[in-house]
Design an enzyme around this catalytic site. Structure first.
Site, PDB file in Angstrom:
ATOM      1  N   CYS A 243      32.859  33.459  51.506  1.00 44.37           N
ATOM      2  CA  CYS A 243      33.633  34.935  51.883  1.00 44.37           C
ATOM      3  C   CYS A 243      32.491  35.759  52.421  1.00 44.37           C
ATOM      4  O   CYS A 243      32.595  36.627  53.188  1.00 44.37           O
ATOM      5  CB  CYS A 243      33.870  35.296  50.601  1.00 44.37           C
ATOM      6  SG  CYS A 243      32.354  35.711  49.349  1.00 44.37           S
TER       7      CYS A 243
ATOM      8  N   GLY B 219      44.779  38.871  43.839  1.00 47.07           N
ATOM      9  CA  GLY B 219      45.713  38.939  42.856  1.00 47.07           C
ATOM     10  C   GLY B 219      45.177  38.802  41.644  1.00 47.07           C
ATOM     11  O   GLY B 219      45.506  39.655  40.776  1.00 47.07           O
TER      12      GLY B 219
ATOM     13  N   ALA C  51      35.975  37.797  37.419  1.00 49.01           N
ATOM     14  CA  ALA C  51      36.805  37.049  38.054  1.00 49.01           C
ATOM     15  C   ALA C  51      36.422  36.913  39.703  1.00 49.01           C
ATOM     16  O   ALA C  51      36.106  37.889  40.310  1.00 49.01           O
ATOM     17  CB  ALA C  51      38.211  37.733  38.193  1.00 49.01           C
ATOM     18  N   THR C  52      36.520  35.554  39.936  1.00 48.52           N
ATOM     19  CA  THR C  52      35.940  34.977  41.518  1.00 48.52           C
ATOM     20  C   THR C  52      37.074  34.512  42.065  1.00 48.52           C
ATOM     21  O   THR C  52      37.217  33.298  41.605  1.00 48.52           O
ATOM     22  CB  THR C  52      34.869  34.360  41.435  1.00 48.52           C
ATOM     23  OG1 THR C  52      33.703  35.103  40.564  1.00 48.52           O
ATOM     24  CG2 THR C  52      34.221  34.253  42.827  1.00 48.52           C
ATOM     25  N   GLY C  53      37.727  34.989  43.073  1.00 48.14           N
ATOM     26  CA  GLY C  53      38.811  34.183  43.500  1.00 48.14           C
ATOM     27  C   GLY C  53      39.814  35.385  44.582  1.00 48.14           C
ATOM     28  O   GLY C  53      39.167  36.242  44.799  1.00 48.14           O
ATOM     29  N   GLY C  54      41.159  34.964  44.359  1.00 47.31           N
ATOM     30  CA  GLY C  54      41.672  35.664  45.360  1.00 47.31           C
ATOM     31  C   GLY C  54      41.987  37.143  44.826  1.00 47.31           C
ATOM     32  O   GLY C  54      41.914  37.572  43.828  1.00 47.31           O
TER      33      GLY C  54
END
Length: 460
Positions: free
Chosen positions: A242, A193, A188-191
């Protein structure tokens, strides 16, 4: 078709393809993995244009550079690595290591890197003999589908199973959540949440933590050279990365000289409270980053703030009003904006950096420009980060490059500090299981009880 049924069908096809693919030998696998990277390298301009137009974030030229650079360094790192069958035979330990696929990989990819992240995830997954299903951010679904279709067409010609790579064409949060529950392993690469959901899916997961890269400038460096690298890092792809520099922590006696060097590199420096507050209100809304400014230009952000800046401005530098929780600007700003600090001694510089990490970004990365190895070691022991990038633009180096030893990737683990399972760059090795065969070693040098319980040596 309901979400659960739709995902179940994708995973069924993916599993069938994976079981066929795991019979491929190392040479066949590497040919397929190379092809995925080469597609992005060869079509860098086309794919960059599509990404900018659809997501409305970032800089075309930088995305071209990113497409070429990431595909190149990732394949260069993967091409000579063993990932299929027997990995190693250690005669001294009488141990044999055998690689096994993890199965079906579910990859949640962000709109900030809609081309290189699916590419990277696919290269790592297929390198380990796995299949992959990509769930893109809705804001990047068209360019993601386009590049995945290119991958599928190319690798099918090389004999790969038809459904080895699949994509959710109309992504939703519900579909992503179902995917994470149904696959064998999640990337999972993202926000935050979505990353938290990945870790709550009940499946092994690799996620990322928030970035907030603090940048320390030591007293013994060439200021002009250091500043040029920092500006390069902060402005790359409009600050969307990031691992991009968020602050400049500067020796007090060199502060004016350093700010002048920033100005010479296209910086618009602000130190009056009223103007700083204008930018702060635009960048953060109720303490949360404003989605409207992510990956946008200096001019766009300045217009929103009602501040006039020269047309050739590359980056905005705001003098910090405090460290850590004292100033909202100490958080991650995913745009070409930085804050600046003055420090007395080096310990103070590290303390400022750590204070800001306590607000956001623990476990990710910090940057330092220094030729003093003792100071570099001191910073590395005190800062709660997984990477300390030395004398390089952090945004283009923390994820691996031809000039450092970080594993090339688009997914940077942040350890327990960032609620992640790894504190290193995600690599193909995280997407394989390893069986270990242990033989009885009659030649082993067995220590006596006295040797085992002897007092410990004193470490230098």
């Amino acid at each position: 078709m309901e979400a659960k049924e739709y995902i179940a069908e994708l995973v069924k096809k993916s599993g069938e393809a994976q079981r066929e693919y795991e019979k491929f030998n190392q040479e066949q696998v590497d040919e397929i993995v190379r092809e995925i990277g080469k597609i992005v390298y060869d079509r860098a301009e086309e794919l960059a244009k599509m990404a900018v137009e659809e997501t409305r974030m970032g800089v075309y030229e930088d995305k071209v550079s990113k497409n070429k650079g990431k595909s190149k360094v990732i394949w260069n790192n993967l091409k000579d690595k063993k990932s299929i069958g027997i990995l190693e035979e250690d005669t001294e330990k009488a141990l044999i290591k055998v690689a096994k696929p993890k199965g079906v990989v579910g990859a949640i990819t962000p709109c900030t890197n809609p081309i290189v992240t699916p590419m990277c995830n696919a290269m790592f997954a297929l390198k380990g003999g796995n299949s992959i299903i990509v769930s893109p951010h809705p804001r990047s679904k068209k360019c993601c589908k386009y590049v995945v279709d290119l991958f599928k067409e190319a690798i099918t010609k090389l004999g790969a199973p038809e459904n080895l790579i699949q994509i959710i064409e109309e992504p939703t949060i519900e579909l992503s959540l179902e995917l994470m529950k149904a696959v064998d392993v999640v990337v999972a690469t993202g926000g935050m949440g979505m990353v938290k959901s990945a870790y709550s899916s009940g499946k092994p997961a690799y996620g990322v933590g928030a970035g907030n890269v603090q940048c320390i400038i030591d007293r013994d460096v060439n200021i002009k050279e250091a500043v040029a690298k920092i500006v390069t890092g902060r402005t790359f792809d409009n600050g969307i990365i990031c691992s991009g520099e968020q602050s400049a922590i500067i020796p007090k006696e060199l502060y004016k000289e350093t700010i002048d060097a920033f100005k010479a590199n296209g910086a618009f420096y602000v130190e009056d409270e009223e103007t700083i507050e204008k930018f702060a209100k635009v960048i953060f809304v109720d303490g949360t980053i404003n989605g409207k400014i992510v990956g946008q230009s200096v001019q766009f952000i300045a217009n929103l703030a009602g501040v006039e800046v020269p047309n050739d401005t590359k980056v905005i530098i705001l003098k910090a009003r405090g460290k850590g929780f004292e100033d909202v600007l100490c958080k991650e700003k995913m745009c070409p904006v930085m804050i600046s600090f003055e420090y007395d001694n080096f310990e103070d510089a590290v303390e400022i950096a750590q204070s800001n990490l306590e607000v956001e970004g623990k476990g990710h990365s910090c940057a330092i420009h220094s030729n003093n190895k003792e100071n570099i070691k001191y910073a590395s022991t005190k800062l709660t980060v997984s990477r300390l990038v030395v004398n390089q633009p952090s945004s283009t180096s923390a994820g691996g490059s031809l000039y450092n030893g970080f594993a090339p990737t688009t997914t940077l683990g942040c350890g327990s500090w960032g609620n992640n399972s790894i504190s290193e760059n995600l690599d193909y090795k995280h997407l394989i299981n390893v069986s270990r065969i242990g033989f009885y070693n009659a030649e082993a040098k067995v220590p006596t009880d006295e040797e085992i319980w002897a007092p410990e040596k004193v470490w230098a």
